[in-house]
Scaffold this motif. Structure first.
Motif, short mmCIF file in Angstrom:
data_model
loop_
_atom_site.label_atom_id
_atom_site.label_comp_id
_atom_site.label_asym_id
_atom_site.label_seq_id
_atom_site.Cartn_x
_atom_site.Cartn_y
_atom_site.Cartn_z
N GLN A 1 4.21 8.14 -13.32
CA GLN A 1 4.43 6.69 -13.34
C GLN A 1 3.16 5.94 -13.70
O GLN A 1 3.21 4.83 -14.22
CB GLN A 1 4.91 6.23 -11.96
N ILE A 2 2.01 6.51 -13.36
CA ILE A 2 0.73 5.87 -13.66
C ILE A 2 -0.13 6.86 -14.43
O ILE A 2 -0.43 7.95 -13.93
CB ILE A 2 0.01 5.43 -12.37
N GLY A 3 -0.49 6.50 -15.66
CA GLY A 3 -1.22 7.42 -16.51
C GLY A 3 -2.72 7.22 -16.43
O GLY A 3 -3.28 6.84 -15.40
N ALA A 4 -3.38 7.47 -17.58
CA ALA A 4 -4.85 7.46 -17.64
C ALA A 4 -5.37 6.06 -17.96
O ALA A 4 -4.65 5.20 -18.45
CB ALA A 4 -5.29 8.44 -18.73
N ILE A 5 -6.67 5.87 -17.70
CA ILE A 5 -7.35 4.65 -18.12
C ILE A 5 -7.73 4.86 -19.59
O ILE A 5 -8.28 5.91 -19.96
CB ILE A 5 -8.61 4.39 -17.26
N THR A 6 -7.46 3.84 -20.42
CA THR A 6 -7.46 4.09 -21.86
C THR A 6 -8.83 4.39 -22.47
O THR A 6 -8.96 5.23 -23.34
CB THR A 6 -6.77 2.93 -22.60
N THR A 7 -9.86 3.69 -22.03
CA THR A 7 -11.18 3.95 -22.64
C THR A 7 -12.22 4.24 -21.56
O THR A 7 -12.07 3.81 -20.41
CB THR A 7 -11.68 2.75 -23.49
N ASP A 8 -13.29 4.92 -21.97
CA ASP A 8 -14.39 5.20 -21.04
C ASP A 8 -14.98 3.90 -20.52
O ASP A 8 -15.28 3.76 -19.34
CB ASP A 8 -15.51 5.99 -21.75
N ALA A 9 -15.13 2.94 -21.45
CA ALA A 9 -15.75 1.66 -21.05
C ALA A 9 -14.88 0.96 -20.01
O ALA A 9 -15.39 0.42 -19.02
CB ALA A 9 -15.91 0.77 -22.28
N ALA B 1 0.84 -1.21 0.00
CA ALA B 1 0.00 0.00 0.00
C ALA B 1 0.87 1.25 0.00
O ALA B 1 0.60 2.21 -0.74
CB ALA B 1 -0.93 -0.01 1.21
N ALA B 2 1.95 1.23 0.79
CA ALA B 2 2.83 2.40 0.86
C ALA B 2 3.44 2.69 -0.51
O ALA B 2 3.53 3.85 -0.94
CB ALA B 2 3.92 2.16 1.90
N LYS B 3 3.83 1.63 -1.20
CA LYS B 3 4.40 1.80 -2.55
C LYS B 3 3.36 2.39 -3.51
O LYS B 3 3.64 3.31 -4.28
CB LYS B 3 4.87 0.44 -3.10
N LEU B 4 2.16 1.81 -3.47
CA LEU B 4 1.12 2.26 -4.40
C LEU B 4 0.74 3.71 -4.15
O LEU B 4 0.48 4.48 -5.08
CB LEU B 4 -0.12 1.36 -4.29
N GLU B 5 0.72 4.08 -2.86
CA GLU B 5 0.33 5.47 -2.54
C GLU B 5 1.39 6.47 -2.98
O GLU B 5 1.10 7.63 -3.25
CB GLU B 5 0.04 5.59 -1.03
N LYS B 6 2.63 5.99 -3.05
CA LYS B 6 3.74 6.88 -3.42
C LYS B 6 3.91 7.04 -4.93
O LYS B 6 4.49 8.01 -5.42
CB LYS B 6 5.05 6.32 -2.85
N ALA B 7 3.43 6.05 -5.68
CA ALA B 7 3.60 6.08 -7.14
C ALA B 7 2.84 7.29 -7.69
O ALA B 7 1.74 7.61 -7.23
CB ALA B 7 3.07 4.80 -7.76
#
Ligand code: TXE
Length: 499
Positions: A335-343, A318-324
């Motif tokens: 490091q973490i971008g957008a979700i590709t489609t609305d669906a 969780a600590a890693k994910l919160e820091k990304a």
């Protein structure tokens, strides 16, 4: 050189791309077009034509002619290799441009897109060697009167259908190997991420690939994709996408018994033992689920962790994910971008709701992230997940990780295999016996020990069980696109049947 120190900007207006048939780019003309908005910004960035059935027939006919007259398969391996090497060089020259369009259409971080395009250069370089080394076999042990040869021949016209999660990478895990085998291609990219496939066709043409060997049709899956898989003049199909459409491919293959390669879904286990380097494992597990926002067929979406360390370990993950860093894909630091489609965004959010409703404990994430435009989801970790829950069973294809504790090696293996899928798996332990036992017994086409999501041109990709058929990449990838012919050669005078 590829040096980026500042955030790139969006294009001033959407760029128009044509499709590609018989060595030429074809503009939309009167055809309908598909306009794509950048999922990271919600701004229109590109337009591609919606090909007609006639366009598809023209593309398949061009590929058929190019195969049948042997303009490509008839070249020697060294000449084919030269084209693939030149293509690698041209991809390197256009690496930034390809990465930029990949990021705009897909929403992945620009630094990641650039690294993926770098990996694709390696695919072309490696496959160029295979174009020269591909060979069959001989049998010199059939007695003095007989010699046997087994040759490999290209299958023919190959349809390649690719998804939107790694538009260029998945394409390049196939195209250079297909070309090394001597086959010709009709590719159909996802309608939302077509730009870089069209760029590859242009690059190959510039590299000296004869006209008609690489064709690209654009449009929706249900129209042009379905017509491609049904086409009676397509000899083989390489499909990457959902298991549901994989089934359509199997049905369509009944028409002309086309050969199939299928890379489908996954619900991949990350097995963590108490004796692992837990710092490394936490980092790897976080990367395994959050990389490409979990939109990877090989994402490690089930964390199967030894109970004695489970509580501590989930906190570490969780600590890693919160820091990304979740953010604008065009920003170098993201490091973490957008979700590709609305669906897909709606699907992921509905699974997060389902996880809560089914009684899983939300440890971190679980919400949308406001980046000032586009669609983003915080990487999400659920504890107390039981095997019957939807978040433990279904491929979510998003940054949602389900934590499930185990008490023994046997139980870990059994839990890992308790899925219809068998695409990939990771094990984290410093005990070699456990690592090998788990590697042998977990059903998965790709396996990682004390690492995850690594890969390259040498090792094959593909799945067990409902994750697919066949393998791509490596020498195995080229061989998939060949068929074997046995040649029996009689030596000397025949022993007559009728005297
Ligand atoms: O995939 P589709 P979608 C999974 C993932 C995701 C789900 C749906 O779980 O949530 O699939 O994604 C083309 N005949 N994966 O809807 O529809 C389509 O145009 C021929 C896992 O985007 O399978 C696109 O080019 N082609 C996966 C490609 O198939 C058809 C990657 C994939 O789209 C078609 C993507 C048809 N009838 C999604 N319908 C992985 N293994 O990496 C669609 N297509």
């Amino acid at each position: 050189m590829n040096q980026h120190v500042k955030t790139l900007s969006l294009p001033a207006k959407p760029r128009d791309f044509g499709f590609f048939v018989d060595g030429k780019s074809v503009a939309a003309d009167g055809r309908e077009v598909f306009e794509r908005a950048s999922p990271g910004h919600g701004v229109p960035v590109s337009r591609v034509p919606k090909c007609t059935p006639q366009d598809l027939d023209d593309a398949v006919a061009a590929a058929r002619r190019a195969f049948d007259d042997r303009r490509w398969s008839g070249l020697n391996g060294a000449d084919r290799a030269a084209v693939l090497l030149k293509a690698a060089e041209l991809i390197r020259e256009r690496q930034d441009e390809i990465a930029y369009w990949e990021t705009l259409e897909n929403g992945k971080p620009i630094s990641q897109a650039r690294a993926e395009v770098g990996g694709c250069i390696g695919m072309f370089e490696y496959a160029s060697g295979l174009a020269r080394s591909l060979h069959g076999d001989s049998f010199n042990n059939l007695g003095d009167g007989m010699f046997g040869i087994v040759t490999r021949e290209p299958v023919g016209v190959v349809g390649i259908i690719t998804p939107w999660n790694f538009p260029f990478l998945i394409l390049c895990e196939r195209v250079p190997y297909v070309l090394a085998s001597g086959c010709t291609i009709v590719a159909k990219p996802s309608e939302v991420t077509s730009a870089t496939t069209i760029m590859l066709a242009e690059i190959l043409s510039e590299a000296g690939l004869p006209d008609g060997v690489m064709n690209v049709v654009t449009g929706s899956g249900s129209s042009i994709g379905q017509a491609l898989i049904d086409h009676m003049d397509v000899d083989m199909l390489s499909f990457t996408g959902s298991t549901a459409v994989g089934r359509h491919c199997v049905k369509a293959a009944a028409g002309n018994f086309k050969k199939l390669g299928l890379e489908l879904g996954g619900k991949n286990p990350q097995i963590v033992f108490a004796d692992a380097d837990l710092e490394d494992a936490a980092d790897g597990v976080a990367f395994g689920i959050a990389f490409n926002t979990g939109q990877c067929c090989v994402s490690g979406s089930r964390l199967i962790v030894e109970r004695s360390v489970a509580q501590d370990f989930e906190k570490m993950v969780a600590a890693k994910l919160e820091k990304a860093i979740v953010g604008d894909p065009l920003d170098e630091a993201t490091q973490i971008g957008a979700i590709t489609t609305d669906a897909q965004n709606a699907t992921i959010m509905s699974y997060i709701d389902k996880g809560r409703e089914e009684g899983a404990r939300l440890i971190s994430g679980g919400t949308a992230v406001d980046v000032g435009g586009g669609q983003y989801i915080a990487p999400t970790l659920f504890g107390d997940v039981t095997r019957d829950m939807a978040i433990a069973r279904d491929e979510i294809f998003g940054p949602v990780l389900a934590v499930m504790p185990f008490d023994s090696v046997e139980e870990a293996i059994e839990m890992a295999n308790d899925t219809v899928y068998g695409l990939a798996a990771s094990v984290w332990t410093k005990n070699i016996d456990k690592a090998l036992m788990v590697t042998r017994r977990v059903q998965a086409g790709r396996f990682w020990v004390n690492t995850t999501l690594s890969g390259g041109p040498e090792l094959p990709l593909g799945g067990f069980k409902q994750s697919g058929w066949g393998r791509e990449a490596g020498k195995y990838g080229v061989e998939e696109y060949t068929q074997l012919k046995s040649v029996h050669i009689e030596i000397g005078k025949r022993a007559h049947w009728v005297e």
